[in-house]
Design an enzyme around this catalytic site. Structure first.
Site, PDB file in Angstrom:
ATOM      1  N   SER A 239      -7.502  70.114 -21.793  1.00 34.71           N
ATOM      2  CA  SER A 239      -7.153  69.626 -23.135  1.00 34.71           C
ATOM      3  C   SER A 239      -7.595  68.180 -23.290  1.00 34.71           C
ATOM      4  O   SER A 239      -7.709  67.453 -22.314  1.00 34.71           O
ATOM      5  CB  SER A 239      -5.647  69.731 -23.380  1.00 34.71           C
TER       6      SER A 239
ATOM      7  N   LYS B 211      -2.906  76.734 -20.084  1.00 30.82           N
ATOM      8  CA  LYS B 211      -3.652  76.114 -21.185  1.00 30.82           C
ATOM      9  C   LYS B 211      -3.547  76.974 -22.455  1.00 30.82           C
ATOM     10  O   LYS B 211      -3.454  76.451 -23.573  1.00 30.82           O
ATOM     11  CB  LYS B 211      -5.122  75.945 -20.799  1.00 30.82           C
TER      12      LYS B 211
ATOM     13  N   GLU C 242       0.390  74.415 -29.717  1.00 31.94           N
ATOM     14  CA  GLU C 242      -0.382  73.575 -30.646  1.00 31.94           C
ATOM     15  C   GLU C 242      -0.466  74.221 -32.032  1.00 31.94           C
ATOM     16  O   GLU C 242      -0.307  73.547 -33.050  1.00 31.94           O
ATOM     17  CB  GLU C 242      -1.771  73.376 -30.047  1.00 31.94           C
TER      18      GLU C 242
END
Lengths: 344, 344, 344, 344
Positions: free
Chosen positions: B122, B190, B197
């Protein structure tokens, strides 16, 4: 500057101290609990024994900041003050009031010539040190007059890098406070702030739930992971797209106990999520995430819903399905992929 | 340390430069686009003309970091490398690969004695300067061996305050990288990061939508506010509960143009939201917010859905309702409260 | 029995005719549109030219059924009638009024000795023939007194099989009407009825959307189906778990045109979905499905939301993503699996 | 016509009996449980002791209908049959198989010249009497050849009124079965059927939950209703827009016990809801309602989620909030409007 402060709980007390210690303001304090008054007097506040006493110890035009739980007690206090204060004085409601109550109250107080300002205040128990992010509603002239108060309470730049391109915009925003608009606008913006907060919190919560359950027996062995959620929360704090203060708090909690055993799982809500959804509906704005976040809290507070029993009743009706009597997703319970659908 | 890097797009190029400039590592680079190779050679990378060339210029045990779009091209490159590399060598997939592909590939490569490491990365276009937050999956010994590479790419403490109580925990998390578990765990974590997100972004988006629509004509005049969303985004950056990097980015965009005219409103998704929901479903974990966020993006990319026409068809069927032919929520359109429900 | 009927639109007109034709009731009618009055006079109604005229042509205790759009016009009519009617008379609101307005009005009318009854009416344009399913709120004695009116309007058993075990329960429910409780209860139950309706409609709509899109190019060829949605809707009407009247209507619409080209895709809402969600929130009851159904309608009425532009602004900020300018899910647009996630 | 039937549970047994009793078909049956075989032999089925025995007792081209739980047991049985049956024979999977498994199996069987048909079957425990609504996938010629079997199992017109405008369309749909497309299409359409079913059920469930909670102490006295949910379910069956078979079942259950005490509140799911969402995601179709319905079931099976504890941890972190340790929405617990938000 001189100001009265009514309601000396955690928030009101910290606001008083910050005004005195960082702004050298003169703060005339009152609370129904005399101990709270005494304690702040030791920090330099001017003690009083009643709302009338507050008014008496302030010079006109007076400003009284009320920091009480939203609802009846705030309403009653403003009602009482409206008979004590005089034309030209100002009442500030710094609590979590429903913004439509602000609009109604300001209209009533206007007839007596009393000003009203609503301040949505974020920062929680950390505000004394970090400062309070404030969204202010009221008449421009009056909000400007009280700027020294707001400037003291605000966090200031706080080491947060400047946003490029703001040169022509209101510099107060970079100090952590804004004049959001007429009366009601302060609490309206704060309400939306909290609505967003609900959504953010639920997004993190779901993500960590998925990580925590990545090792359940129902999954194929080669697709199971025993994730260290404390380390994950920590690593995301640095350089990741989802770093935030809420993540910092999560990392702290997980560092202490990564099973969060101390929490029951019941999650309250404070009303502002509800009002945000009402606003979205009034505006015909879809607000799926904020709503889902509120409903997750509702559900957390119930053992079972009647809705779920209705579902089981239908399933028994069309398929003869019998539901489990014990937690089927508990450790050791049968795996989802072994479920044997009978017909529908 | 020595490493090969295949795929020199924005991410691969920046990773190469950070490795060279901040870690003094020796980076052997390859891309199908020779210009990209040349450019990085000017920054100190060792240029090659083929995958074989990469292998030839690395000493055993070799490590090749692949930074390509997830899917066929990454798959093909790993397949090609598996015939070129030797027992004891390592392939790192730093892209946005689906974690189940990692598991499958690692099993195949294991037969040839080739190691596999998946790195969820990220940081986006800011990673070159800020460093990359990394979630790493693979064998412990191999991940430990490559620590100098990860330590250089990681952001380090980044001025983020330490979380109390982490003394006994993995110090790498505080530097912005973790060994998340066996192969697949890196991309799994992730993936969840990106799922979160999506939810965070949608929460902010809904909140700003509610603020932006607070002034529509359909609302009663005394309940309308003309909110300056650029100032609101800015003020929340300081001292508020919802401050975050995503909010910083929002404030920047709104400072430039608070109507965001430059954006069409179509919002793509990169696949990881979809996989996060699949993981939630496999684990029987409710993930309302992350799912709603993905669906909002799906809907943004359609003019109208067939679902909506089905709704209108039913409404015509039971109530004779006729739907508007033009945007009913457009400025000047009739207010919701004036809607005249006929029957149902 | 004798009754006044004010508001002779589609619903009011059909109710009048059903009362006259099937119940031999004496119906005194009024509408601001004299043509509507004349037309019903030809069907046997007693014409009037004003509300006063209605009152004059009814014997005490009078009953006036108001069938007007919810909101100002209903409110004004009730206000006017409250000065014309006398102690012991009854006003029935058969429209789609917000139940809290019923409670408020009934309290005001009580001071004048005027009774109030709220009737939630389902059945739409089909009610004249099928009868109206009615949920009635008001005083027991008054509701009982007017039973002949309700019994005529109700659908009766309608060939629907009896539910076993209802022997000791209210037989009116099996005739298609109930006394739901005190004033407000009728519209409250009808409101929930409509909330459920929103959810049901959206469930069918989503399902047909999934069927309609099962043949898009983005899918692997072996996983594509060209589904005949008209036949699917028809087949589910017989023997399936999801057969319903709403499905019947859907099958009819799809039989005419299985692309539903005649519908724009904009879907209005009539207010009751909004109120149902407000009730759920007041009760802390999670109502995900009903809420999602309302939000889907909101979204259908917008070209793009500000929320979506906020998302794109963030994506540009952290990843340099550029969104498409034209509908990316349009026929021929690139497939989702070809999306190339850059970083986040 | 002659057919083999393997798997004589509730569904397989009823299908066998319907084929024999209503179609005079010759049904060769097998089950690992000999008692099930014996019982159907008494109803006229031809008993066998093994899959080989089934094949031996059928004339070529053979047709074997498998009615087993989806997953391993169906897979294994088809695998075994593929070695027993011959070129030109047909295997029908009538269970709740994942449609992508159908596609895969049919490809494998094709190499041996064995046909494959997938039949999605709705009707549950009522199918024996009502008939089974069937969605069939497979080669046209083969599906047409077996029409006598499908026609017998189908419910027929069932007294359901004809849909106008279907004259030129497939008449089988009006008999309750369709040829949905190539292999996989049958289960695909059935899967979406069940996805819709989830949404419908949840819509009713939420509505009844709102009605059931309309009398909680937290509400203002003048806004509380003690709703008789059994009568409400009954009344909606006649003339209302939301009448359906699922509502009929709900009315039956509530007539027996309107508190539904016999149900635990845990609600299982059978897999098809999960697959429907996966299909929606593959097609980029928003499916909020179906997804929310599935997640509500997931949540019903947990005492508390880790997500909820994460929320509480954050709330403690920023606001010092302490969550209740006992069900706060239990009878007698404090009312939501009395909640005292401290800060955020």
């Amino acid at each position: 500057m001189q100001i009265g402060l009514v309601g000396l709980g955690r928030m009101g007390g910290n606001i008083t101290r910050r005004l005195i210690e960082m702004g050298k303001h003169e703060v005339v304090v009152f609370d129904v609990n005399p101990k709270a008054v005494d304690e702040l007097a030791q920090h330099g506040a001017i003690a009083t024994a009643s709302l009338k006493d507050v008014a008496a110890k302030l010079k006109a035009p007076r400003t009284v900041w009320i920091m009480l739980p939203a609802g009846k007690i705030t309403e009653d206090t403003i009602h009482a003050l409206s008979s004590i204060l005089q034309k030209g004085d100002t009442i500030i409601d710094g609590g979590n009031t429903f913004w439509q109550d602000d609009v109604r109250r300001a209209q009533a107080l206007k007839e007596k010539g009393i000003h009203y300002i609503d301040v949505g205040t974020s920062g929680g128990i950390w505000g004394y040190k970090r400062g309070y992010c404030m969204m202010i509603g009221g008449d421009k002239a009056n909000v400007d007059r009280l700027d020294p108060i707001f400037a003291t309470l605000a966090p200031g730049e706080s080491g947060v890098p400047r946003t490029p391109g703001r040169e022509a915009r209101d510099p107060r925003a970079e100090q952590g406070y804004i004049h959001a608009g007429p009366v009601g606008a302060g609490h309206f913006v704060k309400m939306v702030h909290n609505g967003i907060e609900y959504g953010l919190m639920q997004a993190y919560a779901e993500g960590f739930d998925i990580l925590k359950n990545a090792n359940i027996e129902a999954l194929p062995p080669e697709h199971r992971f025993d994730v260290n959620v404390a380390d994950v929360a920590e690593v995301w704090r640095r350089g990741s797209v989802i770093s935030s203060w809420l993540l910092d708090l999560t990392a702290s909690a997980l560092a202490r106990n990564d099973r969060l055993d101390q929490y029951s799982g019941f999650v309250e809500d404070s009303g502002e999520g509800r009002w945000t959804i009402a606003a979205a509906i009034d505006e015909s704005v879809p607000a799926e995430v904020i709503t889902a976040a509120l409903f997750a809290r509702f559900r957390s507070r119930k053992e079972h819903t009647f809705a779920e029993k209705i579902l089981s009743a239908m399933r028994a009706g069309f398929g003869g399905h019998k539901e489990p009597q014990q937690h089927p997703d508990a450790p050791g319970a049968k795996a989802p992929e072994k479920l044997k659908p009978k017909d529908d």
